[in-house]
Every structure is written in structure tokens, then in C-alpha cells.
Design a protein around this motif. Structure first.
Motif, PDB file in Angstrom:
ATOM      1  N   ILE A   1       0.669  -1.226   0.177  1.00  0.00           N
ATOM      2  CA  ILE A   1       0.085  -0.019  -0.011  1.00  0.00           C
ATOM      3  C   ILE A   1       0.799   1.263  -0.028  1.00  0.00           C
ATOM      4  N   PHE A   2       2.016   1.147   0.596  1.00  0.00           N
ATOM      5  CA  PHE A   2       2.918   2.290   0.619  1.00  0.00           C
ATOM      6  C   PHE A   2       3.493   2.553  -0.766  1.00  0.00           C
ATOM      7  N   ALA A   3       3.775   1.427  -1.459  1.00  0.00           N
ATOM      8  CA  ALA A   3       4.346   1.764  -2.750  1.00  0.00           C
ATOM      9  C   ALA A   3       3.135   2.348  -3.762  1.00  0.00           C
TER      10      ALA A   3
ATOM     11  N   LYS B   1      -6.616  11.362  -1.490  1.00  0.00           N
ATOM     12  CA  LYS B   1      -5.533  10.952  -2.867  1.00  0.00           C
ATOM     13  C   LYS B   1      -4.399  11.920  -3.129  1.00  0.00           C
ATOM     14  N   ILE B   2      -4.596  13.119  -2.572  1.00  0.00           N
ATOM     15  CA  ILE B   2      -3.512  13.962  -2.794  1.00  0.00           C
ATOM     16  C   ILE B   2      -2.288  13.489  -1.830  1.00  0.00           C
ATOM     17  N   GLY B   3      -2.706  12.944  -0.517  1.00  0.00           N
ATOM     18  CA  GLY B   3      -1.478  12.558   0.281  1.00  0.00           C
ATOM     19  C   GLY B   3      -0.689  13.585   0.852  1.00  0.00           C
ATOM     20  N   ARG B   4       0.559  12.969   0.921  1.00  0.00           N
ATOM     21  CA  ARG B   4       1.333  14.073   1.516  1.00  0.00           C
ATOM     22  C   ARG B   4       2.039  15.092   0.580  1.00  0.00           C
ATOM     23  N   LYS B   5       1.669  14.917  -0.664  1.00  0.00           N
ATOM     24  CA  LYS B   5       1.879  16.082  -1.771  1.00  0.00           C
ATOM     25  C   LYS B   5       1.435  17.128  -1.367  1.00  0.00           C
TER      26      LYS B   5
ATOM     27  N   GLU C   1       8.890  14.871   5.753  1.00  0.00           N
ATOM     28  CA  GLU C   1       7.298  14.708   5.830  1.00  0.00           C
ATOM     29  C   GLU C   1       6.977  13.492   5.190  1.00  0.00           C
ATOM     30  N   ARG C   2       7.700  13.031   3.742  1.00  0.00           N
ATOM     31  CA  ARG C   2       7.363  12.017   3.255  1.00  0.00           C
ATOM     32  C   ARG C   2       7.477  10.671   4.048  1.00  0.00           C
ATOM     33  N   LYS C   3       8.399  10.455   4.882  1.00  0.00           N
ATOM     34  CA  LYS C   3       8.758   9.285   5.570  1.00  0.00           C
ATOM     35  C   LYS C   3       8.077   9.490   7.073  1.00  0.00           C
ATOM     36  N   ALA C   4       7.840  10.664   7.625  1.00  0.00           N
ATOM     37  CA  ALA C   4       7.276  10.484   8.983  1.00  0.00           C
ATOM     38  C   ALA C   4       6.273   9.740   9.529  1.00  0.00           C
ATOM     39  N   ASP C   5       6.137   9.367  10.505  1.00  0.00           N
ATOM     40  CA  ASP C   5       4.836   8.988  11.087  1.00  0.00           C
ATOM     41  C   ASP C   5       4.091  10.185  11.589  1.00  0.00           C
TER      42      ASP C   5
END
Lengths: 266, 245
Positions: free
Chosen positions: A64-66, B88-92, B238-242
Motif C-alpha cells: 500500500i505504501f508503494a 488521494k493527494i496525500g503528503r504531496k 515529511e514523506r517518511k514521517a509517522d
């Protein structure tokens, strides 16, 4: 199909979940655990908000992360603490969320109107949410989660703040929705899921304790639930020995329902 | 009047007072060789412009700080980022907000500068626009042969760079801070530093020979680089952070 494969999560040295293996297919799953047991952590991993330290989460065979935005495109999520802009009206807020979800602008208006009606907010659709009650806010949260017609709907404590009538309506709604999607419902209120969940997932000591339907889970307790009447001064000692399910004052004594692994003749 | 005539007659001596090293002396000699000191430009025009533009920049930077600071803070504080990051936009959205912040800053700066220059045009200084600023009667001796309009253009470029730099700093603080109190605590020294150092050295008397020749350019490049790199690092994290707010 959504699969969690040997998933573990820890914050520093503090282990929250260990070797979680679950498979979700269409239907309602009730995630039942006491507060602080790791329900929200599990849900946050399923929603890509946090990353597992070990293991993988697959949707139709892909991580899911990919998968990123393709996975989130089929995801609907109501967090335990639902955040909203206080100066927005439900209609304006749903429009904002629909942009984030990348929903086609032509379909948005119709979809929002339908959802506002479904959650019973059409009369206050243009009122600022600043003055809304907890139940009304929760209904906005439910509406936003369903905005993109998600294949996976994850709801963390969705009935918090809803009155009994709204709870019933919400349960019926979920039953309808679950036919063609995965619905994961986290709660610590048994009555929220006992009548609608196809399977109940119980978490204890960082691991999955049970994952089965209600009938089979109840069978585990077959012959272990007892009821007795005690004087008030006996209750304290008895409580230390057995796990109480319920207690009630009746005719000057305490009527107690409890679990015992030993066979008892009461 | 007599002072003006005396200064003009002793122009080399008068201008050389500023020089404290060889490079500055050479620059002044260069100005005198090209007879740039005969320009009609005067300190009245220059000081008036500098005083006004300094206040305008202070207003612009203050506006930007107030406008940009809540950009991430509100969403993180009110936990709206849960919904944003799982859509859908997520962390972007983090990156989109940077673009939105820069665009908003551009609009604010442009509108304020347009308003300022409309009012400034009523000062009737247009006849000096093409005069060289290295006049004997000017308060600045520049490293470059700039006309007044070129100097104005340079300050405008400087204002845009400072505005973008400050917008990026505000966004960075906003994304790190957990509450308004924390953010104000961080922003306050930044504001004081900006209004003293940035305005004093990077806008006021730009290209003056009192400062080393490449000081201005290097300062702006350093500011741009530090801010862009810090923001890139923040975005990567931010892309990899919990997300645990």
C-alpha cells in the motif's frame, strides 16, 4: 483483498503491535480492544499515516505504501479525532475534501448533496460548523469518508457523539455499504458491532487475540460465565479473584456476572 | 550653497573620505575618470527613496509572516492533516502548500509594491530616474554604474527575494511548530533579525562601497540556498514521517 503480513510497530523501544497477520475481504470488521491497546496504531498503518517497522501491508498483492495515491484513492477514513475548519460549512468542507480526493468536479455537487441527505445534515449544509454538536461533526466526518465511494472504509470510533437513533441509522448504513467493500470499524463499545460485524478482531498484549465471527467468539466463553449474588462487603475480595462482566445492586445485595476458568456450582 | 560648491571643487578629496581600502579607492577613481560624479542626482532623492522603501519592505515582511505562518500549523493543530494525508493527494499537499505560499507571497508583494510606486510617482522624482546614483551630492557610492531606475529595479528584485526567503522560513516554522505560542516564540527573533539585518544590509544602500563588492550577491545566494535546502530536507522527512500529532 487487504492483507497485513507479520506487521510490527514500535515507537522507539516501546512495542505497540507485534506480528500482526490479518486478511480483510468485503464485509464489516469490528476492531475491539481496550483503550491504548493499539487499535489506532493499526488503523493508522492501514491508512498510510504511519509506517510499520516490520512486515508488509498488501492490497490486491501490492504494497500500500508503494501504491501511494492509487491506494488512497479507494480509501475512506474517519479518524478518531476528526479535524475540520470551524468556519467552513459542511458543504464547503466536503467540496474541499473532494478536491483533495481528486473527485471529478461534475460529479462532486450531486455526490455531496446525496451524502448530506444521507447523514441528515441537509438543513444545516450552509451553516458554519463552529456551532455544531459532537454528533453533527461526526456525521460530517462520516460523509467525508464516503465521498469517494471507497472500497476500503476505515472508521475509528465512528459512533462517538452520536445519539441512539443516529447509531441505529449509522449501523444500517454500514450494513448496506459493506456488501461491496471492506469496512473496518474500531470501537471499544461492543453494542456498536455485535449486530453488524461479520468478524470481530480482538487485540490484547500487542497481538491479535481472536479474529472470528461473534458466534464463535462467544463459544470461547461457553460455560465460563456465571452469575451470583453477594453481600456488599464480599464484593471487593471477589473482584480481585474474578473478571467482572457486570454488577448491579438488587434487593440489598450485589448481582454480579463474572468469568471463571474453573467450574463452579453457584 | 557655498558648501555644495566647495564639495564640488574638492570632489576627489570629498569622495575619498569614504574609502578605507585600495579597492574602494580604485572604485572612486574609476567614477571620477568616467565623470559620473557630475550626475545631477542628489542625496535628498536617494535618502527619501531609501527611507520609504525600508518601511514598505518592513510592512511587506510583516504581512507575509502573519499570512504564511498558519499554513501548516492550523492543519496540524486541528488534525486536519489526517484527512489530507489519507486522501488521494496525500503528503504531496505539503509540496503544494509551498507552491501556494510562494504564489501568495508573490501576489502580496506585487500588490503592495504597485500601491507604493503609484504613491511614490507623486513625488515627482521621474526626472532623476536616468541619472547615475554615483553623484558627488549623493549619499551612496556604488560598486556599479547604476542609474536611479536601475537601483530601484535592484531593490525590487531584493524585496522579492527577501519575501520568498521569509515566506519559506515562515512555512518551515509553521510545519515544525505544534502551537501558536511555539511558532510566535520562534518567529519573533526571526522577525527582529529580518527587520534589522535584512533591511539594514540587504535593502538599505544596496551596492554601497562601504560593504565588500560581492557581499550583497553572496548574502542573497546564501539566504536562498539555506532556505531551499532546509525546506527540501523538511519535505523529505515529511514523506517518511509517522503522523502522530
Amino acid at each position: 483483498m487487504l492483507i497485513m503480513n507479520n506487521v510490527s510497530k514500535s515507537y522507539g523501544r516501546f512495542l505497540v503491535l507485534e506480528n500482526i497477520n490479518i486478511e480483510f475481504t468485503n464485509g464489516i470488521y469490528g476492531l475491539l480492544a481496550p483503550n491504548g491497546a493499539g487499535k489506532t496504531t493499526l488503523i493508522k498503518m492501514l491508512t498510510t499515516l504511519i509506517f510499520p517497522n516490520e512486515g508488509e501491508i498488501l492490497y490486491n498483492g501490492t504494497d500500500i505504501f508503494a501504491e501511494g495515491d492509487e491506494y488512497r484513492d479507494i480509501l475512506g477514513y474517519l479518524p478518531q479525532e476528526f479535524g475540520y475548519y470551524k468556519n467552513y460549512s459542511p458543504r464547503k468542507f466536503l467540496h474541499y475534501i473532494s478536491v483533495l480526493k481528486g473527485i471529478d468536479r461534475n460529479k462532486t455537487k450531486k455526490k455531496i448533496e446525496g451524502l448530506l441527505k444521507l447523514v441528515g445534515l441537509e438543513d444545516v449544509a450552509n451553516k458554519k460548523m463552529r456551532k455544531f454538536s459532537g454528533g453533527m461533526i461526526q456525521r460530517v466526518g462520516i460523509a467525508q469518508a464516503m465521498l469517494n465511494d471507497p472500497k476500503i472504509l476505515i472508521l475509528d470510533e465512528p459512533t462517538a457523539g452520536l445519539d441512539p437513533k443516529e447509531r441505529v441509522r449509522f449501523r444500517n448504513l454500514l450494513t448496506q455499504l459493506s456488501r461491496e467493500r471492506i469496512v473496518i470499524l474500531s470501537t471499544h463499545i461492543v453494542s456498536d458491532i455485535e449486530s453488524i460485524a461479520n468478524e470481530i478482531i480482538m487485540i490484547k498484549d500487542k497481538k491479535i487475540l481472536h479474529k472470528d465471527n461473534l458466534k464463535n467468539i462467544c463459544k470461547i466463553l461457553d460455560g465460563k460465565v456465571y452469575e451470583t449474588k453477594l453481600d456488599f462487603d464480599q464484593v471487593l475480595n471477589f473482584r480481585n479473584e474474578y473478571f467482572f462482566l457486570s454488577e448491579k445492586q438488587e434487593d440489598g445485595s450485589m448481582k454480579i456476572k463474572f468469568i471463571s476458568e474453573r467450574k463452579m456450582n453457584l | 550653497m557655498e558648501d555644495l560648491i566647495r564639495d564640488y571643487e574638492n570632489k576627489e578629496e570629498c569622495m575619498m573620505i569614504v574609502a578605507s581600502n585600495k579597492k574602494q579607492e580604485l572604485r572612486i577613481k574609476g567614477i571620477l575618470e568616467k565623470s559620473l560624479e557630475t550626475s545631477v542626482f542628489s542625496s535628498v532623492i536617494f535618502d527619501n527613496y531609501n527611507t520609504l522603501i525600508k518601511s514598505v519592505v518592513a510592512t511587506i515582511l510583516l504581512c507575509l509572516m502573519f499570512m504564511i505562518t498558519p499554513i501548516y500549523l492550523i492543519d496540524n493543530k486541528d488534525k486536519i492533516s489526517y484527512i489530507q494525508y489519507t486522501s488521494k493527494i496525500g503528503r504531496k499537499i505539503f509540496e503544494k502548500k509551498i507552491i501556494a505560499g510562494i504564489l501568495a507571497s508573490f501576489i502580496v508583494v506585487t500588490l503592495q509594491l504597485i500601491s507604493f510606486f503609484i504613491i511614490y510617482s507623486l513625488n515627482n522624482t521621474s526626472m532623476f530616474l536616468n541619472s547615475n546614483i554615483n553623484s558627488i551630492y549623493s549619499t551612496i557610492i556604488s560598486w556599479y554604474d547604476l542609474t536611479f531606475i536601475q537601483y530601484i529595479f535592484l531593490t525590487v528584485v531584493g524585496i522579492y527575494i527577501l519575501a520568498f526567503v521569509l515566506a519559506l522560513i515562515s512555512m518551515l516554522v509553521s510545519s515544525i511548530g505544534k502551537s501558536y505560542i511555539t511558532v510566535i516564540g520562534i518567529q519573533l527573533p526571526i522577525a527582529l533579525f529580518s527587520f534589522t539585518i535584512f533591511l539594514g544590509y540587504l535593502i538599505h544602500f544596496m551596492t554601497d562601497i562601504r560593504y565588500p563588492k560581492y557581499f550583497l550577491g553572496l548574502s542573497y545566494i546564501t539566504l536562498i540556498l539555506i532556505n531551499t535546502i532546509s525546506m527540501k530536507i523538511r519535505w523529505k522527512r515529511e514523506r517518511k514521517a509517522d503522523i502522530l500529532y
